[in-house]
Design a protein around this motif. Structure first.
Motif, mmCIF file in Angstrom:
data_model
loop_
_atom_site.group_PDB
_atom_site.id
_atom_site.type_symbol
_atom_site.label_atom_id
_atom_site.label_comp_id
_atom_site.label_asym_id
_atom_site.label_seq_id
_atom_site.Cartn_x
_atom_site.Cartn_y
_atom_site.Cartn_z
ATOM 1 N N GLY A 1 0.651 -1.382 -0.278
ATOM 2 C CA GLY A 1 -0.080 0.070 0.032
ATOM 3 C C GLY A 1 1.277 0.885 -0.072
ATOM 4 N N GLN A 2 1.835 0.945 0.790
ATOM 5 C CA GLN A 2 2.799 1.981 0.785
ATOM 6 C C GLN A 2 3.634 2.919 -0.111
ATOM 7 N N ILE A 3 3.361 1.546 -1.527
ATOM 8 C CA ILE A 3 4.462 1.970 -2.266
ATOM 9 C C ILE A 3 3.374 2.320 -3.502
ATOM 10 N N PHE A 4 2.095 2.494 -3.081
ATOM 11 C CA PHE A 4 1.445 3.882 -4.155
ATOM 12 C C PHE A 4 1.211 4.841 -3.868
ATOM 13 N N ASP A 5 1.113 4.575 -1.972
ATOM 14 C CA ASP A 5 0.926 6.443 -1.280
ATOM 15 C C ASP A 5 1.342 7.101 -2.317
ATOM 16 N N MET A 6 1.384 8.807 -2.471
ATOM 17 C CA MET A 6 2.415 9.808 -3.023
ATOM 18 C C MET A 6 2.851 10.324 -2.141
ATOM 19 N N LYS A 7 2.414 9.708 -0.392
ATOM 20 C CA LYS A 7 2.881 10.241 0.848
ATOM 21 C C LYS A 7 3.957 9.853 1.235
ATOM 22 N N THR A 8 4.426 8.571 0.754
ATOM 23 C CA THR A 8 5.495 7.848 0.573
ATOM 24 C C THR A 8 6.564 8.377 0.098
ATOM 25 N N TRP A 9 6.703 8.867 -1.253
ATOM 26 C CA TRP A 9 7.416 9.438 -1.843
ATOM 27 C C TRP A 9 7.707 11.114 -2.066
ATOM 28 N N SER A 10 6.517 11.100 -1.157
ATOM 29 C CA SER A 10 6.711 12.873 -0.595
ATOM 30 C C SER A 10 7.907 12.748 0.423
ATOM 31 N N LYS A 11 8.429 11.654 0.815
ATOM 32 C CA LYS A 11 9.676 11.684 2.020
ATOM 33 C C LYS A 11 10.878 12.283 1.453
ATOM 34 N N MET A 12 11.637 12.004 -0.519
ATOM 35 C CA MET A 12 12.277 12.221 -0.501
ATOM 36 C C MET A 12 11.971 13.214 -0.871
ATOM 37 N N TRP A 13 11.525 14.476 -0.687
ATOM 38 C CA TRP A 13 11.844 15.837 -0.446
ATOM 39 C C TRP A 13 12.427 16.642 0.319
ATOM 40 N N THR A 14 11.499 15.170 1.703
ATOM 41 C CA THR A 14 11.845 15.797 3.145
ATOM 42 C C THR A 14 13.366 15.723 3.453
ATOM 43 N N THR A 15 14.133 14.952 2.651
ATOM 44 C CA THR A 15 15.334 13.929 2.782
ATOM 45 C C THR A 15 16.145 15.181 2.767
ATOM 46 N N TYR A 16 15.445 15.475 1.074
ATOM 47 C CA TYR A 16 17.011 16.685 0.056
ATOM 48 C C TYR A 16 15.937 17.736 0.707
ATOM 49 N N ALA A 17 15.071 18.397 1.676
ATOM 50 C CA ALA A 17 15.019 18.731 1.812
ATOM 51 C C ALA A 17 16.755 19.682 3.052
ATOM 52 N N LEU A 18 17.084 18.568 3.801
ATOM 53 C CA LEU A 18 17.959 18.675 4.685
ATOM 54 C C LEU A 18 19.734 18.894 4.082
ATOM 55 N N TYR A 19 19.673 19.014 3.058
ATOM 56 C CA TYR A 19 20.580 19.957 2.135
ATOM 57 C C TYR A 19 20.475 20.933 1.641
ATOM 58 N N ASP A 20 18.681 21.267 1.009
ATOM 59 C CA ASP A 20 18.069 22.317 0.203
ATOM 60 C C ASP A 20 16.607 22.813 0.322
ATOM 61 N N PRO A 21 16.428 23.554 2.130
ATOM 62 C CA PRO A 21 15.447 24.166 2.851
ATOM 63 C C PRO A 21 14.151 24.078 1.715
ATOM 64 N N SER A 22 14.385 24.960 0.182
ATOM 65 C CA SER A 22 14.180 25.317 -0.413
ATOM 66 C C SER A 22 12.483 24.364 -0.787
ATOM 67 N N TYR A 23 12.901 23.400 -1.019
ATOM 68 C CA TYR A 23 12.291 21.868 -1.258
ATOM 69 C C TYR A 23 10.829 22.402 -0.291
ATOM 70 N N GLN A 24 10.713 22.496 0.256
ATOM 71 C CA GLN A 24 10.125 22.955 1.884
ATOM 72 C C GLN A 24 9.248 24.253 1.814
ATOM 73 N N ASN A 25 9.735 24.847 1.018
ATOM 74 C CA ASN A 25 9.362 26.013 0.749
ATOM 75 C C ASN A 25 8.387 26.567 -0.444
ATOM 76 N N THR A 26 7.476 26.945 -0.126
ATOM 77 C CA THR A 26 6.623 27.757 -1.080
ATOM 78 C C THR A 26 6.694 28.171 -2.369
ATOM 79 N N GLU A 27 7.354 29.477 -1.315
ATOM 80 C CA GLU A 27 8.100 30.643 -2.458
ATOM 81 C C GLU A 27 9.413 30.958 -3.130
ATOM 82 N N ALA A 28 9.923 29.712 -3.105
ATOM 83 C CA ALA A 28 11.205 29.231 -3.941
ATOM 84 C C ALA A 28 10.955 28.453 -4.879
ATOM 85 N N PHE A 29 12.240 29.295 -6.391
ATOM 86 C CA PHE A 29 12.008 28.625 -7.302
ATOM 87 C C PHE A 29 12.249 26.869 -7.380
ATOM 88 N N GLY A 30 13.261 26.431 -6.525
ATOM 89 C CA GLY A 30 13.741 24.922 -6.673
ATOM 90 C C GLY A 30 12.218 23.869 -6.701
#
Length: 204
Positions: free
Chosen positions: A99-128
């Motif tokens: 079920g988690q494989i087909f849940d988009m919330k699972t793959w949104s965690k990719m951006w939570t993790t990437y935001a550790l390197y680039d916080p712009s990915y949790q900022n809706t005002e950012a270009f990224g």
């Protein structure tokens, strides 16, 4: 999961292409292997497009679940402070149910993790954030069009509608969009010195 998607989708497309070429309902594994090894350009394009489709779906998840990403980012920021790479490994090795494989919330965690390197990915005002969400919605159709043209060509069910000129123009426009967005994002990353505090191996 990602590796399985890429292998199955690419080899499946090569199988269909070989079957179409031979006008056969089924072909041998050796014939499919011949397609894989005999035309690296075709294989590379199919592989890249299926990878791009997967990433595009994750980019759609970025837009749909950005509030969840913001919340999770605050937790991970404290949990993996100074050891961001461990956060990446935790994401890549986390166990998943079907079920988690087909849940988009699972793959949104990719951006939570990437935001550790680039916080712009949790900022809706950012270009990224916006360039990737936009890519997610706009690059899937061109990728599917190119893959269809590679597999079936003018002999497919779409007939004369899928012309080389159409496929070429759409693909050039899509690939230029991806390339331009990547270049500008990279320059933004460097200009704002977001690479500081991280090892070269983590950045590259």
């Amino acid at each position: 999961v990602i590796g399985a998607w890429l292998v199955i989708s690419t080899l499946g497309s090569l199988y269909l292409k070989a079957a179409e070429r031979n006008n056969a309902a089924a072909i041998s594994a050796a014939s499919t292997a011949g397609m894989l090894l005999g035309n690296p350009v075709v294989t590379t394009l199919l592989f890249f497009n299926y990878l791009n489709i997967f990433i595009a779906l994750c980019e759609i998840a970025l837009g749909r679940h950005v509030e969840l990403i913001k919340k999770d980012y605050l937790v991970l920021k404290e949990q993996f402070k100074g050891k961001e790479w461990d956060g990446c490994l935790a994401f890549l090795t986390m166990p998943l149910s079907v079920g988690q494989i087909f849940d988009m919330k699972t793959w949104s965690k990719m951006w939570t993790t990437y935001a550790l390197y680039d916080p712009s990915y949790q900022n809706t005002e950012a270009f990224g954030f916006f360039i990737d969400v936009g890519n997610g919605w706009s690059t899937i159709p061109p990728s599917l069009l190119l893959n269809y043209a590679i597999i079936y060509g003018p002999s497919g069910s779409a007939g004369d509608a899928i012309t080389p000129l159409l496929v070429g123009c759409v693909s050039i426009a899509s690939l230029w969009q991806i390339t331009y967005g990547t270049i500008i994002y990279f320059l933004s990353f460097v200009w704002n010195k977001r690479y500081q505090k991280f090892r070269a191996g983590e950045i590259w």
